[in-house]
Write an enzyme that holds these catalytic residues in place. Sequence first.
Site, PDB file in Angstrom:
ATOM      1  N   ILE A 248      60.960  43.371 -39.935  1.00 33.23           N
ATOM      2  CA  ILE A 248      61.574  43.837 -41.180  1.00 33.23           C
ATOM      3  C   ILE A 248      63.024  44.174 -40.863  1.00 33.23           C
ATOM      4  O   ILE A 248      63.314  45.239 -40.318  1.00 33.23           O
ATOM      5  CB  ILE A 248      60.864  45.076 -41.769  1.00 33.23           C
ATOM      6  CG1 ILE A 248      59.393  44.780 -42.053  1.00 33.23           C
ATOM      7  CG2 ILE A 248      61.569  45.534 -43.045  1.00 33.23           C
ATOM      8  CD1 ILE A 248      58.626  45.971 -42.612  1.00 33.23           C
ATOM      9  N   ASP A 249      63.918  43.256 -41.166  1.00 30.85           N
ATOM     10  CA  ASP A 249      65.337  43.553 -40.993  1.00 30.85           C
ATOM     11  C   ASP A 249      65.821  44.213 -42.275  1.00 30.85           C
ATOM     12  O   ASP A 249      65.720  43.633 -43.359  1.00 30.85           O
ATOM     13  CB  ASP A 249      66.126  42.277 -40.717  1.00 30.85           C
ATOM     14  CG  ASP A 249      67.569  42.588 -40.357  1.00 30.85           C
ATOM     15  OD1 ASP A 249      67.774  43.412 -39.457  1.00 30.85           O
ATOM     16  OD2 ASP A 249      68.482  42.028 -40.989  1.00 30.85           O
TER      17      ASP A 249
ATOM     18  N   ASP B 171      62.416  39.634 -35.852  1.00 33.62           N
ATOM     19  CA  ASP B 171      62.679  40.930 -36.485  1.00 33.62           C
ATOM     20  C   ASP B 171      61.720  41.037 -37.665  1.00 33.62           C
ATOM     21  O   ASP B 171      61.890  40.354 -38.677  1.00 33.62           O
ATOM     22  CB  ASP B 171      64.123  41.035 -36.960  1.00 33.62           C
ATOM     23  CG  ASP B 171      64.508  42.467 -37.308  1.00 33.62           C
ATOM     24  OD1 ASP B 171      63.588  43.282 -37.529  1.00 33.62           O
ATOM     25  OD2 ASP B 171      65.709  42.772 -37.360  1.00 33.62           O
TER      26      ASP B 171
ATOM     27  N   ASP C 243      68.364  40.232 -34.781  1.00 34.03           N
ATOM     28  CA  ASP C 243      69.077  40.341 -36.054  1.00 34.03           C
ATOM     29  C   ASP C 243      69.795  39.044 -36.428  1.00 34.03           C
ATOM     30  O   ASP C 243      70.004  38.775 -37.616  1.00 34.03           O
ATOM     31  CB  ASP C 243      70.120  41.463 -36.002  1.00 34.03           C
ATOM     32  CG  ASP C 243      69.511  42.844 -36.093  1.00 34.03           C
ATOM     33  OD1 ASP C 243      68.344  42.957 -36.506  1.00 34.03           O
ATOM     34  OD2 ASP C 243      70.209  43.819 -35.754  1.00 34.03           O
TER      35      ASP C 243
ATOM     36  N   THR D 118      65.103  47.913 -42.426  1.00 28.83           N
ATOM     37  CA  THR D 118      64.028  48.908 -42.540  1.00 28.83           C
ATOM     38  C   THR D 118      64.432  50.093 -43.409  1.00 28.83           C
ATOM     39  O   THR D 118      63.630  50.591 -44.206  1.00 28.83           O
ATOM     40  CB  THR D 118      63.613  49.401 -41.138  1.00 28.83           C
ATOM     41  OG1 THR D 118      63.210  48.290 -40.344  1.00 28.83           O
ATOM     42  CG2 THR D 118      62.450  50.377 -41.233  1.00 28.83           C
TER      43      THR D 118
ATOM     44  N   GLU E  52      61.747  43.011 -32.081  1.00 34.47           N
ATOM     45  CA  GLU E  52      62.530  44.251 -32.115  1.00 34.47           C
ATOM     46  C   GLU E  52      61.702  45.475 -31.754  1.00 34.47           C
ATOM     47  O   GLU E  52      62.101  46.288 -30.921  1.00 34.47           O
ATOM     48  CB  GLU E  52      63.154  44.453 -33.490  1.00 34.47           C
ATOM     49  CG  GLU E  52      63.962  45.749 -33.547  1.00 34.47           C
ATOM     50  CD  GLU E  52      64.675  45.954 -34.861  1.00 34.47           C
ATOM     51  OE1 GLU E  52      65.613  46.761 -34.874  1.00 34.47           O
ATOM     52  OE2 GLU E  52      64.282  45.342 -35.859  1.00 34.47           O
TER      53      GLU E  52
END
Length: 308
Positions: free
Chosen positions: A118-119, A116, A248, A121, A92
């Site tokens: 840190i999905d 990803d 995601d 954030t 990402e």
Amino acid sequence: HCSPNNAYIWKRSLMGNMTKSPYQPQLELAKDAALKAGEIIRSYCSHGTGRSSKNVTVKSGVDLVTEADTRVEKMITGLIKDAFPNDLIIGEEDQADSPNGGQGDPFPTESCWCVDPIDGTTNFVHNYPFVAVSIGYMEGGIPRVGVIYNPFTDSMYEAAEGGGAFLNGKQITIDSDASSIEDCLLVNNIGHYRYEDFVEESAERVKKWLKAGLRGYRASGSAAQNLAHVASGQVSCYYEHGYGGPWDVCAGMVLVKEAGGVVWDARGSETDLEMKFGKGSVCAGGRAVVTDVLKVAGQPTFEFSGGK
């Protein structure tokens, strides 16, 4: 919200309990990378650090990125490159400024990882524990391996094609009791767009579900966590028109399907979600409840473009 990492305790002891998949090497790498990522993420709260210490910047609108996002992604991509040097990696944060494809462009068919770091954030910035590391592996444009790890709840969700879905080593399945909107616990992210037409359409959709007798409505702020919760039966269905990008949903798609669910494009009629660049629309859960949720929601009309 910091919790001790117990994942290593069960990780080594449960290998014999899962059906071996041809993608086992990718699955093991993804789990190891996710656990290491969790250590980095937790380090940002291990000494009582708060929002101001996370070096937050704004990508677009109210979409946030932190120093931790970048650190985690670099670590994960480094591990993948060491183990599978010929594979493509789409992350990402690396793609935020120079994506490999435009809105709606198809994904490459060669071996490819979707990361990803840190999905969720915004959740991370606010110390809200719906935060997940999401690592997916694809071949032929189809997700084959999915690992989603929440470092604050120490929850490791994993799946490889043909091998079932697991949460901390125990097999999981979708909420098969939910067959209509009346017995559905629905999670629906609305995302960071604040365009008037997008906001109006999103609000109207929620009103339709509530008027149809929806049992419960939730919004977690993490697409990956939502898909993991669908796979484990903790929520019945996840709907989002405008998830952030393929990173995601790549890992979560494998989890939901291996747990007995469907992952459909919310813009189509019983159409499997295809991996494409840019924002997308998803509805995931058991076939019956997804069908009903989409019927009540109606066709989304807001269209995403490179600048929107």
